[in-house]
Design an enzyme around this catalytic site. Structure first.
Site, PDB file in Angstrom:
ATOM      1  N   LYS A 173       9.712   4.565  -8.647  1.00 58.99           N
ATOM      2  CA  LYS A 173      10.310   4.350  -7.329  1.00 58.99           C
ATOM      3  C   LYS A 173      10.851   2.925  -7.278  1.00 58.99           C
ATOM      4  CE  LYS A 173       9.259   2.594  -3.323  1.00 58.99           C
ATOM      5  NZ  LYS A 173      10.580   2.171  -2.850  1.00 58.99           N
ATOM      6  N   GLY A 226       5.613  -6.759  -6.393  1.00 60.14           N
ATOM      7  CA  GLY A 226       6.067  -6.876  -5.010  1.00 60.14           C
ATOM      8  C   GLY A 226       5.198  -7.850  -4.260  1.00 60.14           C
ATOM      9  N   SER A 227       5.082  -7.651  -2.970  1.00 60.27           N
ATOM     10  CA  SER A 227       4.357  -8.603  -2.129  1.00 60.27           C
ATOM     11  C   SER A 227       2.845  -8.414  -2.241  1.00 60.27           C
ATOM     12  CB  SER A 227       4.785  -8.422  -0.680  1.00 60.27           C
ATOM     13  OG  SER A 227       4.453  -7.115  -0.265  1.00 60.27           O
ATOM     14  N   ASN A 228       2.120  -9.454  -1.860  1.00 60.70           N
ATOM     15  CA  ASN A 228       0.663  -9.405  -1.869  1.00 60.70           C
ATOM     16  C   ASN A 228       0.100  -8.340  -0.957  1.00 60.70           C
ATOM     17  OD1 ASN A 228       0.526 -11.892  -3.313  1.00 60.70           O
ATOM     18  ND2 ASN A 228      -1.586 -11.854  -2.591  1.00 60.70           N
ATOM     19  N   VAL A 230       1.378  -5.534   0.133  1.00 66.35           N
ATOM     20  CA  VAL A 230       1.502  -4.169  -0.369  1.00 66.35           C
ATOM     21  C   VAL A 230       0.633  -3.985  -1.617  1.00 66.35           C
ATOM     22  CG1 VAL A 230       3.115  -2.456  -1.299  1.00 66.35           C
ATOM     23  CG2 VAL A 230       3.793  -3.870   0.645  1.00 66.35           C
ATOM     24  N   GLY A 231       0.616  -4.982  -2.483  1.00 67.37           N
ATOM     25  CA  GLY A 231      -0.175  -4.884  -3.714  1.00 67.37           C
ATOM     26  C   GLY A 231      -1.656  -4.690  -3.447  1.00 67.37           C
ATOM     27  N   GLU A 248       1.754  -7.429 -10.012  1.00 69.19           N
ATOM     28  CA  GLU A 248       2.379  -8.755 -10.103  1.00 69.19           C
ATOM     29  C   GLU A 248       2.911  -9.074  -8.714  1.00 69.19           C
ATOM     30  OE1 GLU A 248       2.230 -10.772 -12.471  1.00 69.19           O
ATOM     31  OE2 GLU A 248       1.605  -9.479 -14.119  1.00 69.19           O
ATOM     32  N   CYS A 282      10.034 -14.668  -7.547  1.00 67.64           N
ATOM     33  CA  CYS A 282       8.593 -14.865  -7.422  1.00 67.64           C
ATOM     34  C   CYS A 282       8.204 -16.215  -7.994  1.00 67.64           C
ATOM     35  CB  CYS A 282       7.854 -13.745  -8.103  1.00 67.64           C
ATOM     36  SG  CYS A 282       8.490 -13.419  -9.731  1.00 67.64           S
ATOM     37  N   GLU A 383       4.137 -17.892   1.103  1.00 72.41           N
ATOM     38  CA  GLU A 383       5.382 -17.598   0.390  1.00 72.41           C
ATOM     39  C   GLU A 383       6.488 -17.352   1.411  1.00 72.41           C
ATOM     40  OE1 GLU A 383       5.790 -13.796  -1.732  1.00 72.41           O
ATOM     41  OE2 GLU A 383       6.557 -14.925  -3.439  1.00 72.41           O
TER      42      GLU A 383
HETATM   43  P1  NAP Z   1       7.396  -5.265  -1.269  1.00 73.45           P
HETATM   44  O1  NAP Z   1       7.823  -5.149   0.113  1.00 73.45           O
HETATM   45  O2  NAP Z   1       5.957  -5.414  -1.566  1.00 73.45           O
HETATM   46  O3  NAP Z   1       7.974  -3.999  -2.035  1.00 73.45           O
HETATM   47  C1  NAP Z   1       7.796  -3.781  -3.416  1.00 73.45           C
HETATM   48  C2  NAP Z   1       7.873  -2.291  -3.697  1.00 73.45           C
HETATM   49  O4  NAP Z   1       6.741  -1.631  -3.119  1.00 73.45           O
HETATM   50  C3  NAP Z   1       9.101  -1.626  -3.087  1.00 73.45           C
HETATM   51  O5  NAP Z   1       9.568  -0.645  -3.963  1.00 73.45           O
HETATM   52  C4  NAP Z   1       8.524  -1.036  -1.819  1.00 73.45           C
HETATM   53  O6  NAP Z   1       9.276   0.026  -1.297  1.00 73.45           O
HETATM   54  C5  NAP Z   1       7.173  -0.563  -2.303  1.00 73.45           C
HETATM   55  N1  NAP Z   1       6.199  -0.295  -1.236  1.00 73.45           N
HETATM   56  C6  NAP Z   1       6.182  -0.805   0.026  1.00 73.45           C
HETATM   57  N2  NAP Z   1       5.134  -0.313   0.715  1.00 73.45           N
HETATM   58  C7  NAP Z   1       4.464   0.525  -0.122  1.00 73.45           C
HETATM   59  C8  NAP Z   1       3.294   1.331   0.012  1.00 73.45           C
HETATM   60  N3  NAP Z   1       2.595   1.361   1.137  1.00 73.45           N
HETATM   61  N4  NAP Z   1       2.893   2.067  -1.048  1.00 73.45           N
HETATM   62  C9  NAP Z   1       3.587   2.027  -2.199  1.00 73.45           C
HETATM   63  N5  NAP Z   1       4.703   1.299  -2.374  1.00 73.45           N
HETATM   64  C10 NAP Z   1       5.136   0.536  -1.356  1.00 73.45           C
HETATM   65  O7  NAP Z   1       8.099  -6.500  -1.987  1.00 73.45           O
HETATM   66  P2  NAP Z   1       9.633  -6.896  -1.929  1.00 73.45           P
HETATM   67  O8  NAP Z   1       9.915  -7.421  -0.564  1.00 73.45           O
HETATM   68  O9  NAP Z   1      10.490  -5.815  -2.432  1.00 73.45           O
HETATM   69  O10 NAP Z   1       9.690  -8.058  -3.031  1.00 73.45           O
HETATM   70  C11 NAP Z   1       9.338  -9.365  -2.763  1.00 73.45           C
HETATM   71  C12 NAP Z   1       7.934  -9.697  -3.236  1.00 73.45           C
HETATM   72  O11 NAP Z   1       7.780  -9.385  -4.611  1.00 73.45           O
HETATM   73  C13 NAP Z   1       7.608 -11.162  -3.136  1.00 73.45           C
HETATM   74  O12 NAP Z   1       6.317 -11.341  -2.624  1.00 73.45           O
HETATM   75  C14 NAP Z   1       7.687 -11.647  -4.568  1.00 73.45           C
HETATM   76  O13 NAP Z   1       6.943 -12.797  -4.851  1.00 73.45           O
HETATM   77  C15 NAP Z   1       7.182 -10.464  -5.308  1.00 73.45           C
HETATM   78  N6  NAP Z   1       7.619 -10.502  -6.710  1.00 73.45           N
HETATM   79  C16 NAP Z   1       6.679 -10.773  -7.681  1.00 73.45           C
HETATM   80  C17 NAP Z   1       7.032 -10.834  -9.008  1.00 73.45           C
HETATM   81  C18 NAP Z   1       6.002 -11.103 -10.064  1.00 73.45           C
HETATM   82  O14 NAP Z   1       6.204 -10.700 -11.199  1.00 73.45           O
HETATM   83  N7  NAP Z   1       4.895 -11.757  -9.759  1.00 73.45           N
HETATM   84  C19 NAP Z   1       8.363 -10.615  -9.379  1.00 73.45           C
HETATM   85  C20 NAP Z   1       9.292 -10.351  -8.375  1.00 73.45           C
HETATM   86  C21 NAP Z   1       8.901 -10.283  -7.044  1.00 73.45           C
HETATM   87  P3  NAP Z   1      10.440  -0.265  -0.230  1.00 73.45           P
HETATM   88  O15 NAP Z   1      11.532  -0.893  -0.974  1.00 73.45           O
HETATM   89  O16 NAP Z   1      10.815   1.062   0.271  1.00 73.45           O
HETATM   90  O17 NAP Z   1       9.859  -1.169   0.817  1.00 73.45           O
END
Ligand code: NAP
Ligand code: MG
Length: 493
Positions: A173, A226-228, A230-231, A248, A282, A383
């Site tokens: 996804k 993704g974000s903390n 959600v993770g 991550e 990130c 962040e």
């Molecule tokens: P996000 O909102 O956490 O979304 C990440 C993914 O998770 C998206 O595909 C999202 O779908 C999905 N998701 C959301 N809610 C979910 C749930 N309840 N169950 C399962 N999946 C769910 O993060 P983002 O806003 O896209 O990205 C930004 C974040 O990613 C930042 O915090 C950044 O630091 C982090 N990041 C970390 C790294 C690393 O390697 N450490 C690299 C890049 C980014 P939707 O798109 O439909 O919301």
């Protein structure tokens, strides 16, 4: 209007819901495509396809699996420019960075193809006579990949390539904001000859599709970036089902500038780290811990240079800073600037939504610098994920290390110094998964482990050989050719 479809069991198909949502260009507000919005039933079908395809894929010799990865690498290379253009129009980063990101996927494809002939285990002597001992990697089964929009192809490559070369099947996804590039990447796997069912793409929201992947009993492991917020939530639910979960997450990365640093070099690193990808990496630089002896010089030079950062549509080669991903992100960044002001930080540059004729329909925020920031302020701890950097004065390396390590995240850190002793101390004491010396906080290479400590991750790593650990189980094998019962720890003592 272009329609973006799911890919399930080797077929491009619409979701059972029949519903679509729009994909926007964040620089222009233009609608680029309509993407199918999937349901739990689509995930069920994808998992069935993956399970069945994985049964034969695990028996294909790894070097033969790798042949397909080489093909993926060549196709990515051929289409690098086209993919970079899609990437920039879909998520906004400037075209040079778009090209760099596609290159990262190319590098990863060649590197992981090489793993087809390595994937090392151990052979070790047995403690018993006429007995052979070894360990081998075996696939886990079906991997659920959930990825963000900020590195739509690099992160997908870090996850899908090691998963496939080690013999797993995938249900993926991608982020709601970047489905077009995701579909192009899957098309490349298809053209490279990957057997049907091994990669399944299911578009849709995190709450429906993401959730269905996390909870599906047929999915053995979850690899999430993704974000903390959600993770953490995914970890709880997947953990209860005893699924392996590789997470991550966020960062609050700092560059330390000591009094003996090359300040001009540090300025380059700060501008690139803080404002590249509009601060939405990130590994973005969001804090600068500068020795008070060089603080004024550094601030002066940053102010001189910040004006050069032309904002606009990233497809224009002269643009240095693109838009942020969407309106709500713009509002969140503006809210943090307000918080910073209320906390008493001094605004040195930027601070507003950027306006101008060519910026009118996009989501642009001016590159922003706060100074005299205190380590405990919210803008120094949380962040922001936008083009905002906080300067915090320090008086020693020890103080810098303490502040660097005081946040909940531990992804990346950097130090500028000419003193080799200080540099090694920093390498030892900075509590992050990635440390740079005399370079900014971004710029990871794919053959090293990528990830962070503390709230950034849960101990796994993307990219590098370390990523194989996410997608494989260890199997230890003992072969006894003595023709008799030999009891370890008993018959030999
Ligand atoms: P996000 O909102 O956490 O979304 C990440 C993914 O998770 C998206 O595909 C999202 O779908 C999905 N998701 C959301 N809610 C979910 C749930 N309840 N169950 C399962 N999946 C769910 O993060 P983002 O806003 O896209 O990205 C930004 C974040 O990613 C930042 O915090 C950044 O630091 C982090 N990041 C970390 C790294 C690393 O390697 N450490 C690299 C890049 C980014 P939707 O798109 O439909 O919301
Ligand atoms: Mg999100």
């Amino acid at each position: 209007m272009k329609k973006v479809l799911n890919f399930i069991n080797g077929e491009w198909c619409e979701s059972t819901t029949g519903k679509y949502t729009s994909v926007w260009n964040p620089a222009t507000g233009e609608v680029l495509a309509e993407v199918t919005q999937s349901s739990k039933e689509d995930v069920d079908r994808a998992v069935e396809a993956a399970k069945s395809a994985q049964k034969s894929w695990r028996l294909v010799p790894a070097p033969e699996r790798a042949e397909i990865l080489y093909e993926v690498a060549y196709l990515l290379k051929q289409r690098k420019e086209e993919l970079a253009q899609i990437l920039t129009s879909e998520m906004g980063k400037v075209i040079d960075e778009g090209r760099g990101e596609v290159q990262e996927a190319i590098d990863m494809a060649f590197y992981m193809a090489g793993e087809g002939r390595r994937m090392f285990g151990d052979t070790v002597p047995s403690e018993l006579r006429n007995k052979f001992a070894m360990s081998v990697r075996v696939p886990v089964g079906v991997a659920g990949l959930i990825t963000p929009w900020n590195f739509p192809i690099a992160i997908a490559s870090w996850k899908s390539l090691p998963a496939l070369v080690t013999g797993n099947a995938i249900v993926w996804k991608p982020a709601t904001e970047t489905p077009i590039l995701a579909a192009e990447f899957v098309r490349i796997y298809e053209e490279a000859g990957l057997p049907k069912g091994l990669i399944n793409l299911v578009h849709g929201s995190g709450s429906v599709v993401g959730n269905a992947i996390v909870e599906h009993p047929g999915i053995d492991l979850i690899s999430f970036t993704g974000s903390n917020e959600v993770g953490r939530e995914i970890n709880g639910r997947a953990g209860a089902l005893l699924k392996r979960t590789s997470l991550e997450m966020g960062g609050k990365n700092a560059i330390t500038v000591l009094e003996d640093a090359d300040v001009d070099l540090a300025v380059e690193g700060i501008l690139w780290g803080a404002f590249g990808t509009s601060g939405q990496r990130c590994t973005a630089t969001s804090r600068v811990l500068v020795h008070e002896k060089v603080k004024e010089e550094l601030e002066g030079k940053l102010l001189e240079r910040i004006g050069e950062l032309k904002l606009g549509n990233g497809l224009d080669e002269t643009v240095k800073v693109g838009p942020v991903i969407n309106r709500s992100s713009l509002e969140r960044i503006a809210e943090y600037v307000k918080i910073g002001r209320e906390e008493g930080a001094k605004l040195l540059a930027g601070g507003d939504v950027a306006t101008g004729e060519e910026l009118e329909n996009g989501n642009f925020f001016s590159p922003t610098i706060f100074t005299d920031v205190k380590p405990g302020m919210r803008i120094a701890m949380e962040e922001i994920f936008g083009p905002v950097v906080s300067i915090i004065p320090i008086t020693s390396l020890e103080e810098a290390v303490e502040i660097n390590n005081s946040v909940e995240f531990g992804l990346s850190s950097a130090i500028y110094t000419k003193n080799v002793d200080r540099a090694f101390e920093a390498m030892r004491d900075l509590d992050t998964g990635i440390v740079y010396v005399n370079a900014g906080t971004t710029g990871a290479e794919i053959h090293l482990p990528f990830g962070g400590t503390k709230g950034t991750g849960n101990g796994h790593r993307d990219s590098g050989v370390a990523s194989l650990d996410v997608y494989t189980e260890w199997k230890s094998i003992y072969v006894d050719y003595s023709g008799k019962l030999q009891r370890a720890q008993i018959d030999n003592y």
